[in-house]
Design a protein around this motif. Structure first.
Motif, PDB file in Angstrom:
ATOM      1  N   PRO A  30       0.811  -1.229   0.000  1.00  0.00           N
ATOM      2  CA  PRO A  30       0.000   0.000   0.000  1.00  0.00           C
ATOM      3  C   PRO A  30       0.837   1.269   0.000  1.00  0.00           C
ATOM      4  O   PRO A  30       0.438   2.271  -0.591  1.00  0.00           O
ATOM      5  CB  PRO A  30      -0.824  -0.124   1.291  1.00  0.00           C
ATOM      6  CG  PRO A  30      -0.840  -1.589   1.599  1.00  0.00           C
ATOM      7  CD  PRO A  30       0.475  -2.115   1.143  1.00  0.00           C
ATOM      8  N   GLY A  31       2.006   1.220   0.662  1.00  0.00           N
ATOM      9  CA  GLY A  31       2.872   2.388   0.674  1.00  0.00           C
ATOM     10  C   GLY A  31       3.363   2.738  -0.717  1.00  0.00           C
ATOM     11  O   GLY A  31       3.384   3.913  -1.106  1.00  0.00           O
ATOM     12  N   ASN A  32       3.740   1.718  -1.477  1.00  0.00           N
ATOM     13  CA  ASN A  32       4.186   1.969  -2.851  1.00  0.00           C
ATOM     14  C   ASN A  32       3.046   2.497  -3.712  1.00  0.00           C
ATOM     15  O   ASN A  32       3.238   3.415  -4.515  1.00  0.00           O
ATOM     16  CB  ASN A  32       4.746   0.683  -3.465  1.00  0.00           C
ATOM     17  CG  ASN A  32       6.139   0.352  -2.947  1.00  0.00           C
ATOM     18  OD1 ASN A  32       6.888   1.228  -2.533  1.00  0.00           O
ATOM     19  ND2 ASN A  32       6.474  -0.928  -2.951  1.00  0.00           N
ATOM     20  N   VAL A  33       1.866   1.918  -3.568  1.00  0.00           N
ATOM     21  CA  VAL A  33       0.716   2.376  -4.355  1.00  0.00           C
ATOM     22  C   VAL A  33       0.417   3.846  -4.055  1.00  0.00           C
ATOM     23  O   VAL A  33       0.203   4.656  -4.963  1.00  0.00           O
ATOM     24  CB  VAL A  33      -0.524   1.502  -4.080  1.00  0.00           C
ATOM     25  CG1 VAL A  33      -1.751   2.073  -4.800  1.00  0.00           C
ATOM     26  CG2 VAL A  33      -0.277   0.066  -4.530  1.00  0.00           C
ATOM     27  N   GLY A  34       0.420   4.197  -2.776  1.00  0.00           N
ATOM     28  CA  GLY A  34       0.143   5.587  -2.405  1.00  0.00           C
ATOM     29  C   GLY A  34       1.171   6.553  -2.955  1.00  0.00           C
ATOM     30  O   GLY A  34       0.824   7.635  -3.452  1.00  0.00           O
ATOM     31  N   MET A  35       2.448   6.179  -2.879  1.00  0.00           N
ATOM     32  CA  MET A  35       3.501   7.061  -3.399  1.00  0.00           C
ATOM     33  C   MET A  35       3.430   7.186  -4.919  1.00  0.00           C
ATOM     34  O   MET A  35       3.687   8.261  -5.468  1.00  0.00           O
ATOM     35  CB  MET A  35       4.869   6.541  -2.957  1.00  0.00           C
ATOM     36  CG  MET A  35       5.156   6.785  -1.480  1.00  0.00           C
ATOM     37  SD  MET A  35       6.849   6.360  -1.005  1.00  0.00           S
ATOM     38  CE  MET A  35       6.738   4.565  -0.958  1.00  0.00           C
ATOM     39  N   PRO A  86      -3.844  -3.464  -3.801  1.00  0.00           N
ATOM     40  CA  PRO A  86      -4.575  -3.222  -2.552  1.00  0.00           C
ATOM     41  C   PRO A  86      -5.674  -2.179  -2.705  1.00  0.00           C
ATOM     42  O   PRO A  86      -5.586  -1.277  -3.540  1.00  0.00           O
ATOM     43  CB  PRO A  86      -3.485  -2.733  -1.594  1.00  0.00           C
ATOM     44  CG  PRO A  86      -2.381  -2.255  -2.463  1.00  0.00           C
ATOM     45  CD  PRO A  86      -2.433  -3.099  -3.692  1.00  0.00           C
ATOM     46  N   HIS A  87      -6.697  -2.326  -1.886  1.00  0.00           N
ATOM     47  CA  HIS A  87      -7.787  -1.363  -1.825  1.00  0.00           C
ATOM     48  C   HIS A  87      -7.233   0.017  -1.480  1.00  0.00           C
ATOM     49  O   HIS A  87      -6.310   0.146  -0.674  1.00  0.00           O
ATOM     50  CB  HIS A  87      -8.785  -1.831  -0.752  1.00  0.00           C
ATOM     51  CG  HIS A  87      -9.794  -0.811  -0.357  1.00  0.00           C
ATOM     52  ND1 HIS A  87     -10.819  -0.416  -1.191  1.00  0.00           N
ATOM     53  CD2 HIS A  87      -9.935  -0.087   0.781  1.00  0.00           C
ATOM     54  CE1 HIS A  87     -11.555   0.488  -0.575  1.00  0.00           C
ATOM     55  NE2 HIS A  87     -11.045   0.713   0.613  1.00  0.00           N
ATOM     56  N   LYS A 120      -2.694   7.423   3.269  1.00  0.00           N
ATOM     57  CA  LYS A 120      -1.636   8.020   4.093  1.00  0.00           C
ATOM     58  C   LYS A 120      -0.338   8.143   3.300  1.00  0.00           C
ATOM     59  O   LYS A 120       0.329   9.180   3.339  1.00  0.00           O
ATOM     60  CB  LYS A 120      -1.418   7.183   5.347  1.00  0.00           C
ATOM     61  CG  LYS A 120      -0.353   7.747   6.282  1.00  0.00           C
ATOM     62  CD  LYS A 120      -0.217   6.901   7.530  1.00  0.00           C
ATOM     63  CE  LYS A 120       0.855   7.479   8.459  1.00  0.00           C
ATOM     64  NZ  LYS A 120       1.001   6.654   9.692  1.00  0.00           N
ATOM     65  N   ALA A 121       0.031   7.089   2.566  1.00  0.00           N
ATOM     66  CA  ALA A 121       1.273   7.111   1.788  1.00  0.00           C
ATOM     67  C   ALA A 121       1.216   8.148   0.673  1.00  0.00           C
ATOM     68  O   ALA A 121       2.252   8.686   0.268  1.00  0.00           O
ATOM     69  CB  ALA A 121       1.554   5.727   1.204  1.00  0.00           C
ATOM     70  N   SER A 122       0.002   8.442   0.187  1.00  0.00           N
ATOM     71  CA  SER A 122      -0.147   9.460  -0.863  1.00  0.00           C
ATOM     72  C   SER A 122      -0.240  10.863  -0.282  1.00  0.00           C
ATOM     73  O   SER A 122      -0.365  11.834  -1.038  1.00  0.00           O
ATOM     74  CB  SER A 122      -1.404   9.178  -1.697  1.00  0.00           C
ATOM     75  OG  SER A 122      -2.582   9.579  -1.000  1.00  0.00           O
ATOM     76  N   ALA A 123      -0.199  10.958   1.046  1.00  0.00           N
ATOM     77  CA  ALA A 123      -0.372  12.239   1.743  1.00  0.00           C
ATOM     78  C   ALA A 123      -1.700  12.891   1.374  1.00  0.00           C
ATOM     79  O   ALA A 123      -1.807  14.106   1.229  1.00  0.00           O
ATOM     80  CB  ALA A 123       0.800  13.180   1.453  1.00  0.00           C
ATOM     81  N   GLY A 124      -2.727  12.052   1.225  1.00  0.00           N
ATOM     82  CA  GLY A 124      -4.069  12.554   0.948  1.00  0.00           C
ATOM     83  C   GLY A 124      -4.367  12.822  -0.514  1.00  0.00           C
ATOM     84  O   GLY A 124      -5.507  13.146  -0.867  1.00  0.00           O
ATOM     85  N   SER A 157      18.516  -2.455  -9.008  1.00  0.00           N
ATOM     86  CA  SER A 157      17.127  -2.053  -9.242  1.00  0.00           C
ATOM     87  C   SER A 157      16.733  -0.944  -8.289  1.00  0.00           C
ATOM     88  O   SER A 157      17.430  -0.660  -7.307  1.00  0.00           O
ATOM     89  CB  SER A 157      16.178  -3.252  -9.059  1.00  0.00           C
ATOM     90  OG  SER A 157      16.217  -3.714  -7.711  1.00  0.00           O
ATOM     91  N   LEU A 158      15.601  -0.335  -8.587  1.00  0.00           N
ATOM     92  CA  LEU A 158      15.026   0.709  -7.750  1.00  0.00           C
ATOM     93  C   LEU A 158      13.708   0.227  -7.153  1.00  0.00           C
ATOM     94  O   LEU A 158      13.024  -0.614  -7.741  1.00  0.00           O
ATOM     95  CB  LEU A 158      14.769   1.980  -8.562  1.00  0.00           C
ATOM     96  CG  LEU A 158      15.965   2.671  -9.208  1.00  0.00           C
ATOM     97  CD1 LEU A 158      15.486   3.834 -10.074  1.00  0.00           C
ATOM     98  CD2 LEU A 158      16.949   3.158  -8.159  1.00  0.00           C
ATOM     99  N   ASN A 159      13.358   0.776  -6.028  1.00  0.00           N
ATOM    100  CA  ASN A 159      12.017   0.575  -5.493  1.00  0.00           C
ATOM    101  C   ASN A 159      10.995   0.985  -6.550  1.00  0.00           C
ATOM    102  O   ASN A 159      11.212   1.958  -7.292  1.00  0.00           O
ATOM    103  CB  ASN A 159      11.844   1.404  -4.223  1.00  0.00           C
ATOM    104  CG  ASN A 159      10.413   1.517  -3.756  1.00  0.00           C
ATOM    105  OD1 ASN A 159       9.680   2.376  -4.229  1.00  0.00           O
ATOM    106  ND2 ASN A 159      10.005   0.656  -2.859  1.00  0.00           N
ATOM    107  N   VAL A 160       9.877   0.272  -6.645  1.00  0.00           N
ATOM    108  CA  VAL A 160       8.921   0.513  -7.721  1.00  0.00           C
ATOM    109  C   VAL A 160       8.355   1.932  -7.691  1.00  0.00           C
ATOM    110  O   VAL A 160       8.121   2.545  -8.736  1.00  0.00           O
ATOM    111  CB  VAL A 160       7.784  -0.538  -7.686  1.00  0.00           C
ATOM    112  CG1 VAL A 160       6.941  -0.409  -6.422  1.00  0.00           C
ATOM    113  CG2 VAL A 160       6.895  -0.430  -8.925  1.00  0.00           C
TER     114      VAL A 160
END
Length: 252
Positions: free
Chosen positions: A121-126, A147-148, A155-159, A235-238
């Protein structure tokens, strides 16, 4: 009493609203002037001071409140542990189903991400935050394997998730099939590719597939691009890779 304007849409509920759950997230959504809460659903056994705060906030902003069984609230939340007896549907004005997105874009230049098994979810939000900030036209989130868009993603997208150009699809494969038929070029991000993102001539209507943290890209691509790395970095984080791609593409 302050009322918030709502625009009616023919979209299905799952393509109009992001559902948040939990007493604090729902109360924060109600008080956020940038958000429009379509409705609040309370479990019929929910009590406590925080529930009274939610009811008062909903009345203040003219937000409809419905009562439902505790089991239905859990089902609406999609999470049986953390709903705390309350969910809220928050308007997501840029969220749309893939078929409608493709139809509305027509032949215009269009750049989108497709998440292929990105489960964190953190990656999706970012990624949502980065794509929105870079001016990407869409981020395709397959219902299978992604993820939903709930509190962790928000939160990861900062809203930013509420304003992000989220495009809903059933599966990554179905999305690729539809987009390829519509004339989009499907790019994969792969370290094994010999073609650099920074030197390749990019198609005006393009899909950039971001593979999952475990299995990588599983869908068929038309060509692959690499982000050149140095000093033995493999590699890099997605989410980091998405940022590199988003700003390189839009900078063109």
């Amino acid at each position: 009493m302050a009322y918030r304007r709502r625009v009616e849409s023919r979209k299905s509920p799952r393509d109009k609203w992001i559902t948040v759950y939990g007493r604090k997230p729902v109360l924060e959504a109600l008080h956020d002037p940038k958000l429009s809460v379509a409705k609040v659903v309370l479990a019929d056994n929910a009590t406590g001071g925080s529930m009274l705060e939610i009811l008062r906030a909903a009345e203040r902003y003219g937000t409809p409140v419905e009562r439902a069984t505790a089991s239905r609230v859990k089902w609406l939340a999609g999470n049986g542990k953390h709903d705390q007896g309350v969910v809220a549907d928050v308007d997501a004005p840029r969220m749309t189903p893939l078929e409608e997105f493709v139809r509305d874009r027509g032949k215009r230049p269009t750049n989108v991400f497709l998440l292929d098994g990105v489960t964190n979810p953190g990656n999706v939000g970012m990624i949502l935050r980065t794509a929105t900030g870079a001016g990407f036209d869409g981020v395709i989130l397959p219902k299978a394997g992604t993820p939903h868009v709930g509190p962790l993603v928000i939160k990861a997208s900062a809203g930013i998730a509420f304003q992000a150009p989220i495009v809903n699809a059933s599966t990554a494969k179905a999305a690729v099939d539809l987009l390829r038929t519509a004339g989009y070029h499907i790019y994969g991000l792969a370290a094994r590719s010999q073609d650099s993102l920074f030197k390749a001539e990019l198609a005006p209507r393009a899909v950039y597939v971001l593979g999952g943290e475990t299995n990588g890209i599983t869908v068929s691509t038309d060509s692959d691009l690499q982000i050149p790395l140095h000093a033995g970095v493999e590699s890099l984080n997605v989410a980091v890779a998405a940022a590199v791609v988003a700003f390189e593409v839009t900078n063109r």
